[in-house]
Design a protein around this motif. Structure first.
Motif, PDB file in Angstrom:
ATOM      1  N   PRO A  64       0.753  -1.349  -0.064  1.00  0.00           N
ATOM      2  CA  PRO A  64      -0.078   0.146   0.182  1.00  0.00           C
ATOM      3  C   PRO A  64       0.959   1.398   0.164  1.00  0.00           C
ATOM      4  O   PRO A  64       1.988   1.266   0.566  1.00  0.00           O
ATOM      5  CB  PRO A  64      -0.817  -0.073   1.354  1.00  0.00           C
ATOM      6  N   GLY A  65       0.376   2.215  -0.745  1.00  0.00           N
ATOM      7  CA  GLY A  65       1.198   3.462  -0.872  1.00  0.00           C
ATOM      8  C   GLY A  65       0.310   4.693  -0.288  1.00  0.00           C
ATOM      9  O   GLY A  65      -0.259   4.688   0.818  1.00  0.00           O
ATOM     10  N   ARG A  66       0.686   5.806  -0.975  1.00  0.00           N
ATOM     11  CA  ARG A  66       0.360   7.236  -0.476  1.00  0.00           C
ATOM     12  C   ARG A  66      -1.272   7.077  -0.323  1.00  0.00           C
ATOM     13  O   ARG A  66      -1.957   6.551  -1.401  1.00  0.00           O
ATOM     14  CB  ARG A  66       1.010   8.110  -1.251  1.00  0.00           C
ATOM     15  N   ILE A  67      -1.876   7.746   0.525  1.00  0.00           N
ATOM     16  CA  ILE A  67      -3.333   7.898   0.542  1.00  0.00           C
ATOM     17  C   ILE A  67      -3.568   9.404   0.561  1.00  0.00           C
ATOM     18  O   ILE A  67      -2.980  10.124   1.121  1.00  0.00           O
ATOM     19  CB  ILE A  67      -3.779   7.202   1.849  1.00  0.00           C
ATOM     20  N   THR A  68      -4.610   9.788  -0.331  1.00  0.00           N
ATOM     21  CA  THR A  68      -5.040  11.070  -0.468  1.00  0.00           C
ATOM     22  C   THR A  68      -6.663  10.983  -0.287  1.00  0.00           C
ATOM     23  O   THR A  68      -7.399  10.017  -0.217  1.00  0.00           O
ATOM     24  CB  THR A  68      -4.565  11.663  -1.755  1.00  0.00           C
ATOM     25  N   SER A  69      -7.138  12.304  -0.238  1.00  0.00           N
ATOM     26  CA  SER A  69      -8.549  12.558  -0.222  1.00  0.00           C
ATOM     27  C   SER A  69      -8.811  13.298  -1.543  1.00  0.00           C
ATOM     28  O   SER A  69      -8.301  14.331  -1.896  1.00  0.00           O
ATOM     29  CB  SER A  69      -9.011  13.202   0.960  1.00  0.00           C
TER      30      SER A  69
ATOM     31  N   VAL B 164      -2.038   1.348  -4.247  1.00  0.00           N
ATOM     32  CA  VAL B 164      -1.549   0.147  -4.084  1.00  0.00           C
ATOM     33  C   VAL B 164      -0.567  -0.531  -5.145  1.00  0.00           C
ATOM     34  O   VAL B 164      -0.916  -0.360  -6.258  1.00  0.00           O
ATOM     35  CB  VAL B 164      -2.515  -1.015  -3.876  1.00  0.00           C
ATOM     36  N   PHE B 165       0.640  -0.818  -4.589  1.00  0.00           N
ATOM     37  CA  PHE B 165       1.345  -1.692  -5.732  1.00  0.00           C
ATOM     38  C   PHE B 165       1.560  -3.159  -5.643  1.00  0.00           C
ATOM     39  O   PHE B 165       1.553  -3.549  -4.447  1.00  0.00           O
ATOM     40  CB  PHE B 165       2.993  -1.078  -5.475  1.00  0.00           C
ATOM     41  N   ILE B 166       0.963  -3.632  -6.850  1.00  0.00           N
ATOM     42  CA  ILE B 166       0.991  -5.194  -6.879  1.00  0.00           C
ATOM     43  C   ILE B 166       2.162  -5.740  -7.630  1.00  0.00           C
ATOM     44  O   ILE B 166       2.305  -5.502  -8.841  1.00  0.00           O
ATOM     45  CB  ILE B 166      -0.293  -5.663  -7.340  1.00  0.00           C
ATOM     46  N   VAL B 167       3.012  -6.501  -7.050  1.00  0.00           N
ATOM     47  CA  VAL B 167       3.999  -7.337  -7.553  1.00  0.00           C
ATOM     48  C   VAL B 167       3.903  -8.520  -8.039  1.00  0.00           C
ATOM     49  O   VAL B 167       3.422  -9.324  -7.148  1.00  0.00           O
ATOM     50  CB  VAL B 167       5.517  -7.210  -6.640  1.00  0.00           C
ATOM     51  N   GLY B 168       4.103  -9.018  -9.201  1.00  0.00           N
ATOM     52  CA  GLY B 168       3.899 -10.460  -9.503  1.00  0.00           C
ATOM     53  C   GLY B 168       3.850 -10.410 -11.036  1.00  0.00           C
ATOM     54  O   GLY B 168       4.019  -9.489 -11.963  1.00  0.00           O
ATOM     55  N   ALA B 169       3.751 -11.669 -11.556  1.00  0.00           N
ATOM     56  CA  ALA B 169       3.810 -11.933 -12.753  1.00  0.00           C
ATOM     57  C   ALA B 169       2.251 -12.056 -13.576  1.00  0.00           C
ATOM     58  O   ALA B 169       1.617 -12.813 -13.650  1.00  0.00           O
ATOM     59  CB  ALA B 169       4.265 -13.492 -13.131  1.00  0.00           C
TER      60      ALA B 169
ATOM     61  N   LYS C 190       0.557  -0.393 -10.672  1.00  0.00           N
ATOM     62  CA  LYS C 190      -0.078   0.355  -9.627  1.00  0.00           C
ATOM     63  C   LYS C 190      -1.506   0.382  -9.760  1.00  0.00           C
ATOM     64  O   LYS C 190      -2.087   0.576 -10.812  1.00  0.00           O
ATOM     65  CB  LYS C 190       0.575   1.880 -10.050  1.00  0.00           C
ATOM     66  N   VAL C 191      -2.083   0.125  -8.581  1.00  0.00           N
ATOM     67  CA  VAL C 191      -3.656   0.148  -8.796  1.00  0.00           C
ATOM     68  C   VAL C 191      -4.169   1.379  -7.746  1.00  0.00           C
ATOM     69  O   VAL C 191      -3.456   1.530  -6.604  1.00  0.00           O
ATOM     70  CB  VAL C 191      -4.076  -1.232  -8.191  1.00  0.00           C
TER      71      VAL C 191
ATOM     72  N   PHE D 182     -11.597  -0.416  -7.205  1.00  0.00           N
ATOM     73  CA  PHE D 182      -9.986  -0.642  -7.711  1.00  0.00           C
ATOM     74  C   PHE D 182      -9.913  -0.475  -9.297  1.00  0.00           C
ATOM     75  O   PHE D 182     -10.652  -1.012  -9.954  1.00  0.00           O
ATOM     76  CB  PHE D 182      -9.441  -2.103  -7.557  1.00  0.00           C
ATOM     77  N   ARG D 183      -8.882   0.308  -9.431  1.00  0.00           N
ATOM     78  CA  ARG D 183      -8.478   0.807 -10.949  1.00  0.00           C
ATOM     79  C   ARG D 183      -7.104   0.641 -11.130  1.00  0.00           C
ATOM     80  O   ARG D 183      -6.305   1.085 -10.324  1.00  0.00           O
ATOM     81  CB  ARG D 183      -9.067   2.271 -11.006  1.00  0.00           C
ATOM     82  N   VAL D 184      -6.776  -0.394 -11.962  1.00  0.00           N
ATOM     83  CA  VAL D 184      -5.507  -0.623 -12.483  1.00  0.00           C
ATOM     84  C   VAL D 184      -5.215   0.632 -13.371  1.00  0.00           C
ATOM     85  O   VAL D 184      -5.720   1.112 -14.328  1.00  0.00           O
ATOM     86  CB  VAL D 184      -5.542  -1.847 -13.236  1.00  0.00           C
ATOM     87  N   THR D 185      -3.797   1.265 -13.015  1.00  0.00           N
ATOM     88  CA  THR D 185      -3.466   2.654 -13.592  1.00  0.00           C
ATOM     89  C   THR D 185      -2.139   2.345 -14.488  1.00  0.00           C
ATOM     90  O   THR D 185      -2.232   2.565 -15.667  1.00  0.00           O
ATOM     91  CB  THR D 185      -3.294   3.525 -12.709  1.00  0.00           C
ATOM     92  N   THR D 186      -1.003   1.726 -13.962  1.00  0.00           N
ATOM     93  CA  THR D 186       0.285   2.036 -14.406  1.00  0.00           C
ATOM     94  C   THR D 186       1.115   0.777 -14.158  1.00  0.00           C
ATOM     95  O   THR D 186       1.154   0.435 -13.161  1.00  0.00           O
ATOM     96  CB  THR D 186       1.172   3.169 -13.919  1.00  0.00           C
ATOM     97  N   GLN D 187       1.599   0.265 -15.400  1.00  0.00           N
ATOM     98  CA  GLN D 187       2.676  -0.637 -14.993  1.00  0.00           C
ATOM     99  C   GLN D 187       3.841  -0.325 -14.591  1.00  0.00           C
ATOM    100  O   GLN D 187       4.436   0.802 -14.904  1.00  0.00           O
ATOM    101  CB  GLN D 187       2.867  -1.431 -16.478  1.00  0.00           C
TER     102      GLN D 187
END
Length: 143
Positions: free
Chosen positions: A38-43, A79-84, A67-68, A56-61
């Motif tokens: 989990p990363g930065r939180i904003t409002s 939220v950064f998801i690491v994996g294949a 990055k979601v 949840f929205r998938v944004t950037t590879q």
């Protein structure tokens, strides 16, 4: 938090969207997910109408995964998801764990705003068209 033979969730923030850790623990069990950070939180000044749960929205590879954005009401957390995982696989996971929006026909759902105000005249009815391309992508992967 480590799940046996599955991905892990790295808790490095004291501030998280309420309930997000439980959902991330479940996402970590999905095949292909190694680590969730989990990363930065904003409002945000806007929240998604008719939506009280997570979206949840998938944004950037990234170099190691994706990055979601996790949204609940006006709160947004990276939220950064690491994996294949391919983007399509991650979109399916995101859709699985996103709470569906309340529809107009459901009790308690506010009426939908289908009217658009024109600069030149009175409000006009807006025809709501489904996104056929998105619908085909989603249904193709579910067969």
């Amino acid at each position: 938090r480590q799940n046996a033979d599955k991905g892990r969730v790295v808790i490095n923030h004291s501030t998280m969207i309420p309930g997000l850790v439980r959902v991330l623990d479940q996402i970590a069990l999905e095949p292909g997910v190694n680590t969730i950070v989990p990363g930065r939180i904003t409002s945000s000044s806007r929240s998604i109408q008719n939506h009280s749960g997570f979206y949840f929205r998938v944004t950037t590879q990234t170099q190691a995964g994706w990055k979601v954005l996790a949204r609940k009401g006006p709160q947004v957390q990276e939220v950064f998801i690491v994996g294949a995982l391919s983007k399509e696989d991650l979109i399916k996971i995101a859709m699985k764990w996103s709470t569906p929006r309340k529809r107009e026909s459901e009790p308690g759902a506010p009426p939908r705003k289908d009217r658009v105000r024109s600069r030149d005249g009175p409000p006009q009815e807006q025809k709501m068209e489904p996104n056929q391309e998105l619908a085909e992508k989603v249904t193709d992967g579910m067969e």
